[in-house]
Scaffold this motif. Sequence first.
Motif, mmCIF file in Angstrom:
data_model
loop_
_atom_site.group_PDB
_atom_site.id
_atom_site.type_symbol
_atom_site.label_atom_id
_atom_site.label_comp_id
_atom_site.label_asym_id
_atom_site.label_seq_id
_atom_site.Cartn_x
_atom_site.Cartn_y
_atom_site.Cartn_z
ATOM 1 N N ILE A 58 0.920 -1.120 -0.084
ATOM 2 C CA ILE A 58 -0.106 -0.119 -0.019
ATOM 3 C C ILE A 58 0.933 1.348 -0.154
ATOM 4 N N GLY A 59 1.906 1.155 0.736
ATOM 5 C CA GLY A 59 3.033 2.321 0.831
ATOM 6 C C GLY A 59 3.540 2.670 -0.559
ATOM 7 N N LEU A 60 3.692 1.676 -1.393
ATOM 8 C CA LEU A 60 4.464 1.832 -2.660
ATOM 9 C C LEU A 60 3.395 2.583 -3.472
ATOM 10 N N PHE A 61 2.083 2.670 -3.409
ATOM 11 C CA PHE A 61 1.259 3.417 -4.332
ATOM 12 C C PHE A 61 0.620 4.662 -3.638
ATOM 13 N N THR A 62 1.143 5.228 -2.466
ATOM 14 C CA THR A 62 0.466 6.344 -1.932
ATOM 15 C C THR A 62 1.722 7.495 -2.123
ATOM 16 N N ASN A 63 1.406 8.707 -2.436
ATOM 17 C CA ASN A 63 2.412 9.650 -2.729
ATOM 18 C C ASN A 63 3.428 9.808 -1.539
ATOM 19 N N ARG A 64 2.767 9.857 -0.188
ATOM 20 C CA ARG A 64 3.578 10.302 0.806
ATOM 21 C C ARG A 64 3.999 8.830 1.432
#
Length: 174
Positions: free
Chosen positions: A135-141
Amino acid sequence: MATDFLGRIVRDDLPNPANSPELFEGILTRRVFAFLIDCVIMGILVTLVTLVAGVLGIFTFGLAWLSIPIIIPVTFIAYYAATLGSSSRATLGMRAMDIVLTPTREVRLDGWMAMIHVVLFWISTTILTPFIVLIGLFTNRRQLLHDMVAGTLMVRRSPMVRHWRAYAHSGEPA
């Protein structure tokens, strides 16, 4: 005013990865290593507390041994609440990896919010283990699922200090 994915108001002064990429460089890797460091620290704490309960169990004819299943989650939550809820807003592992937890909404990061963040972290890690980092790979922050729900953001500490100083002097969002 910006809003998050649930429609809640988000602070205007949050760093933008396009303008401040140094705040988010390697943040997911740093989080993994901080988690591993914290696991070692919590393992030591749990071992010590369990040994104390074990010794007390001898003197209380086994009654203290009944507290051991409760001791482990309480130790985890207390560790995170005491470290994340402090003014440093970072666990010992996070400090070692130069990262800090920042609230994304107009609320102060205190012990209660830290405990909510931790409980959401352990629930999401237990249920969604491989997907939590994805999920972190796809959020800008580079926010993980529990960050978005709890309204927090993990950034690198040293560049963040410079970001907040620049924001304080300019008086406008960075």
